[in-house]
Design a protein around this motif. Structure first.
Motif, PDB file in Angstrom:
ATOM      1  N   ALA A 155      33.817  54.090  37.539  1.00 28.91           N
ATOM      2  CA  ALA A 155      34.504  52.951  38.155  1.00 28.91           C
ATOM      3  C   ALA A 155      35.793  53.460  38.803  1.00 28.91           C
ATOM      4  O   ALA A 155      36.073  54.669  38.799  1.00 28.91           O
ATOM      5  CB  ALA A 155      34.800  51.873  37.120  1.00 28.91           C
ATOM      6  N   GLU A 156      36.600  52.514  39.312  1.00 27.41           N
ATOM      7  CA  GLU A 156      37.831  52.879  40.018  1.00 27.41           C
ATOM      8  C   GLU A 156      38.948  53.341  39.086  1.00 27.41           C
ATOM      9  O   GLU A 156      39.914  53.952  39.536  1.00 27.41           O
ATOM     10  CB  GLU A 156      38.317  51.700  40.874  1.00 27.41           C
ATOM     11  CG  GLU A 156      38.764  50.479  40.089  1.00 27.41           C
ATOM     12  CD  GLU A 156      37.634  49.567  39.632  1.00 27.41           C
ATOM     13  OE1 GLU A 156      37.948  48.570  38.974  1.00 27.41           O
ATOM     14  OE2 GLU A 156      36.458  49.837  39.916  1.00 27.41           O
ATOM     15  N   SER A 157      38.829  53.077  37.798  1.00 22.70           N
ATOM     16  CA  SER A 157      39.830  53.533  36.829  1.00 22.70           C
ATOM     17  C   SER A 157      39.129  53.888  35.520  1.00 22.70           C
ATOM     18  O   SER A 157      38.008  53.435  35.260  1.00 22.70           O
ATOM     19  CB  SER A 157      40.880  52.443  36.576  1.00 22.70           C
ATOM     20  OG  SER A 157      40.309  51.366  35.868  1.00 22.70           O
ATOM     21  N   ASP A 159      40.071  52.890  32.577  1.00 25.32           N
ATOM     22  CA  ASP A 159      39.983  51.663  31.774  1.00 25.32           C
ATOM     23  C   ASP A 159      38.756  50.839  32.146  1.00 25.32           C
ATOM     24  O   ASP A 159      38.028  50.363  31.272  1.00 25.32           O
ATOM     25  CB  ASP A 159      41.248  50.816  31.950  1.00 25.32           C
ATOM     26  CG  ASP A 159      42.469  51.452  31.307  1.00 25.32           C
ATOM     27  OD1 ASP A 159      42.302  52.322  30.429  1.00 25.32           O
ATOM     28  OD2 ASP A 159      43.593  51.074  31.698  1.00 25.32           O
ATOM     29  N   ARG A 160      38.523  50.684  33.453  1.00 23.89           N
ATOM     30  CA  ARG A 160      37.369  49.900  33.907  1.00 23.89           C
ATOM     31  C   ARG A 160      36.064  50.610  33.531  1.00 23.89           C
ATOM     32  O   ARG A 160      35.115  49.985  33.068  1.00 23.89           O
ATOM     33  CB  ARG A 160      37.451  49.670  35.419  1.00 23.89           C
ATOM     34  CG  ARG A 160      36.300  48.897  35.996  1.00 23.89           C
ATOM     35  CD  ARG A 160      36.356  47.440  35.587  1.00 23.89           C
ATOM     36  NE  ARG A 160      35.221  46.750  36.190  1.00 23.89           N
ATOM     37  CZ  ARG A 160      34.460  45.878  35.564  1.00 23.89           C
ATOM     38  NH1 ARG A 160      34.732  45.539  34.320  1.00 23.89           N
ATOM     39  NH2 ARG A 160      33.448  45.314  36.157  1.00 23.89           N
ATOM     40  N   LEU A 164      33.117  49.196  30.972  1.00 22.04           N
ATOM     41  CA  LEU A 164      31.709  49.133  31.363  1.00 22.04           C
ATOM     42  C   LEU A 164      30.828  49.947  30.407  1.00 22.04           C
ATOM     43  O   LEU A 164      29.733  49.514  30.024  1.00 22.04           O
ATOM     44  CB  LEU A 164      31.527  49.626  32.793  1.00 22.04           C
ATOM     45  CG  LEU A 164      32.145  48.753  33.897  1.00 22.04           C
ATOM     46  CD1 LEU A 164      32.073  49.464  35.246  1.00 22.04           C
ATOM     47  CD2 LEU A 164      31.432  47.408  33.968  1.00 22.04           C
TER      48      LEU A 164
END
Length: 189
Positions: A155-157, A159-160, A164
């Protein structure tokens, strides 16, 4: 003989002379009108007045002398846009041994995949296989508490990607992120 009469006043001038004076007065009046209006129509130094009755500076869009981009020389040059180089990452896992390897910030996909598999082998994995490759983003690996099958998400980070991966793993109370990393593009110029 009687003395000839001499003119005593201007009005006593001969008629030919009156016509000459009248024409001179008219010429002076016309010249004053022409030069007087020309004096008011002159623009400030550096501003052309021909065809520019408003004396608009030539770098203004409404000036008859405006040329788009002509005033750019006085401004700072525009920097070219930055050039970015992609960065790759990969995760390899040996499900037989429960060993893994990961590598990020590589210049190519093949470099990232080979490095992840090599690290998996160095960590004791006997059957290391690629489970995820990613470019210009982040990855997270989640695993159930006490071991088990890992899940990977990008993902873009971090954390994200972690959220997921935990969601795919099962329940947040039973899974946790064991690895997270980003491979972000590198500015070259």
């Amino acid at each position: 003989m009687a003395p000839a009469a001499t003119p005593s006043r201007c009005s006593d001038r001969p008629p030919a002379l009156d016509d000459t004076y009248s024409m001179i007065k008219k010429a002076v009046a016309v010249a004053a009108l022409i030069w007087g209006s020309a004096a008011f129509a002159q623009c400030a130094p550096g501003i052309p007045s021909a065809g520019n009755s408003g004396c608009i500076p030539p770098n203004q869009p409404n000036s008859p002398y405006y040329q788009r981009g002509a005033d750019q020389g006085a401004q700072q040059p525009v920097e070219p846009p930055p050039i970015w180089a992609d960065r790759w990452g990969a995760v390899a896992v040996s499900f037989k041994d429960g060993r893994a390897g990961a590598k990020g910030q590589m210049r190519s996909k093949s470099d990232a995949v080979n490095a992840a598999i090599d690290i998996c082998h160095q960590n004791g994995g006997s059957e290391c296989k690629l489970v995820l490759s990613y470019k210009n983003q982040c990855v997270a690996v989640a695993q159930p508490d006490g071991g088990g099958v890992v899940t990977t998400m990008s993902a873009e980070s971090v954390d994200r990607a972690g959220a997921l991966a935990i969601g795919k793993c099962g329940d947040a109370s039973k899974c946790h992120v064991v690895y997270g990393e980003c491979s972000v593009p590198q500015r070259m110029k």
